[in-house]
Scaffold this active site. Structure first.
Site, PDB file in Angstrom:
ATOM      1  N   ASP A   1      46.793  37.906  39.264  1.00  0.00           N
ATOM      2  CA  ASP A   1      46.533  39.160  38.564  1.00  0.00           C
ATOM      3  C   ASP A   1      46.808  39.061  37.066  1.00  0.00           C
ATOM      4  OD1 ASP A   1      49.289  38.921  38.842  1.00  0.00           O
ATOM      5  OD2 ASP A   1      49.484  40.572  40.244  1.00  0.00           O
TER       6      ASP A   1
ATOM      7  N   ASP B   1      57.751  48.137  46.729  1.00  0.00           N
ATOM      8  CA  ASP B   1      56.990  49.015  47.621  1.00  0.00           C
ATOM      9  C   ASP B   1      56.108  48.211  48.588  1.00  0.00           C
ATOM     10  OD1 ASP B   1      55.111  48.028  45.878  1.00  0.00           O
ATOM     11  OD2 ASP B   1      54.425  49.972  45.135  1.00  0.00           O
TER      12      ASP B   1
ATOM     13  N   HIS C   1      54.023  45.740  47.661  1.00  0.00           N
ATOM     14  CA  HIS C   1      52.746  45.260  47.136  1.00  0.00           C
ATOM     15  C   HIS C   1      52.728  43.740  46.982  1.00  0.00           C
ATOM     16  CE1 HIS C   1      54.289  45.948  42.812  1.00  0.00           C
ATOM     17  NE2 HIS C   1      53.920  44.683  42.816  1.00  0.00           N
TER      18      HIS C   1
ATOM     19  N   GLU D   1      48.616  47.826  45.507  1.00  0.00           N
ATOM     20  CA  GLU D   1      49.601  48.864  45.756  1.00  0.00           C
ATOM     21  C   GLU D   1      49.397  49.465  47.142  1.00  0.00           C
ATOM     22  OE1 GLU D   1      51.993  49.154  43.903  1.00  0.00           O
ATOM     23  OE2 GLU D   1      51.511  49.224  41.770  1.00  0.00           O
TER      24      GLU D   1
HETATM   25  C1  GLP Z   1      54.494  42.316  39.791  1.00  0.00           C
HETATM   26  C2  GLP Z   1      53.481  41.217  40.109  1.00  0.00           C
HETATM   27  C3  GLP Z   1      53.617  40.762  41.535  1.00  0.00           C
HETATM   28  C4  GLP Z   1      55.071  40.444  41.825  1.00  0.00           C
HETATM   29  C5  GLP Z   1      55.901  41.696  41.676  1.00  0.00           C
HETATM   30  C6  GLP Z   1      57.373  41.496  42.004  1.00  0.00           C
HETATM   31  O1  GLP Z   1      54.082  43.567  40.201  1.00  0.00           O
HETATM   32  N1  GLP Z   1      52.132  41.616  39.889  1.00  0.00           N
HETATM   33  O2  GLP Z   1      52.781  39.631  41.753  1.00  0.00           O
HETATM   34  O3  GLP Z   1      55.195  39.911  43.110  1.00  0.00           O
HETATM   35  O4  GLP Z   1      55.792  42.099  40.330  1.00  0.00           O
HETATM   36  O5  GLP Z   1      58.019  40.987  40.888  1.00  0.00           O
HETATM   37  P1  GLP Z   1      59.457  40.349  40.855  1.00  0.00           P
HETATM   38  O6  GLP Z   1      59.303  38.993  41.429  1.00  0.00           O
HETATM   39  O7  GLP Z   1      59.801  40.300  39.401  1.00  0.00           O
HETATM   40  O8  GLP Z   1      60.345  41.206  41.649  1.00  0.00           O
END
Ligand code: GLP
Length: 242
Positions: A67, A136, A138, A143
């Site tokens: 992404d 959440d 995702h 989402e």
């Molecule tokens: C963002 C990214 C996700 C990632 C998520 C969790 O939303 N787009 O790909 O998995 O954050 O992030 P973290 O690993 O910092 O908790």
């Protein structure tokens, strides 16, 4: 779904690095799907270490990131282009033309989504997709309530995601409201999935993803339907599993 436990973040990162490294050793021209966020930073650090030791050669690998924020140019300090450069690409020798990340600054975002989806297809699909997990549930930026059948598309970020990601920006107001993300369909097309989760704030989402019903309300639950999905959780993230 295979659940692998680790005692802490560092061990989760090492275990993940062995799985990724073994794919690259077995198939030096494999296609890796890459993730951002805090979670995979340790994995990238370990992969860089393996590269520097001369144990893994990434030069034949093709990569596709999950992404990118809409509106951020690759040079923006909070873009996922910058993240990848900083944590992985500048240390390993993957030629630039073999690295792919959606362009958040593309003039036509819908066309960019189509182009990206087509590029993944032309590369023969993803061999191993690395995933982090939102609080959440995702994955990528899919989402809750995003339909499972989507390919790469534009997502409006949930308020909780904007809040969670505000720590990387000067303020929550600066976090882009939308992103380009591989869809669940794109992610599920990968031949292998590797989801990483660390810390108590992921425990609830991990419980839902591993033990709950498969539902778009908790996007990561769809991994239960994948024939080759591995989840590596540290003890904190696994605290509601056993
Ligand atoms: C963002 C990214 C996700 C990632 C998520 C969790 O939303 N787009 O790909 O998995 O954050 O992030 P973290 O690993 O910092 O908790």
């Amino acid at each position: 779904m295979r659940v692998v436990t680790a005692r802490d973040y560092d061990q989760m990162s090492r275990k993940a690095s062995y799985i990724v490294a073994s794919r690259v050793i077995l198939n030096p021209r494999c296609v890796l799907g890459l993730a951002t966020g805090d979670t995979p930073k340790g994995l990238y650090r370990e992969l860089v270490r393996l590269h520097q030791a001369g144990d893994v050669d990434f030069s034949g690998v093709t990569t596709f990131n999950l992404d990118e924020y809409v509106g951020l140019a690759p040079e923006h300090p909070n873009s996922y282009h910058r993240y990848m450069e900083e944590h992985f690409f500048r240390f390993v020798s993957i030629p630039p033309e073999q690295r792919h990340i959606p362009r958040g600054d593309a003039p036509d975002i819908a066309a960019e989504c189509e182009r990206y989806e087509e590029a993944v297809r032309r590369a023969g699909g993803v061999d191993l997709q690395i995933l982090g997990l939102g609080r959440d549930g995702h994955i990528g930026f899919n989402e809750p309530d995003v339909k499972f059948e989507k390919g790469t598309h534009v997502v409006r970020l949930a308020p909780s995601t904007i809040e969670a990601n505000a720590r990387f920006f000067a303020s929550a107001g600066e976090v882009p409201q939308s992103a380009i993300s591989m869809g669940i369909k794109t992610i599920m097309s990968a031949r292998r999935l590797l989801l990483l989760a660390s810390g108590p704030e992921k425990a609830e989402a991990i419980r839902g993803a591993v033990l709950g019903a498969v539902t778009p309300d908790l996007p990561a639950s769809v991994l239960q339907l994948h024939p080759n999905a591995t989840v590596i959780v540290d003890d904190d993230a696994a605290s509601l599993l056993f």
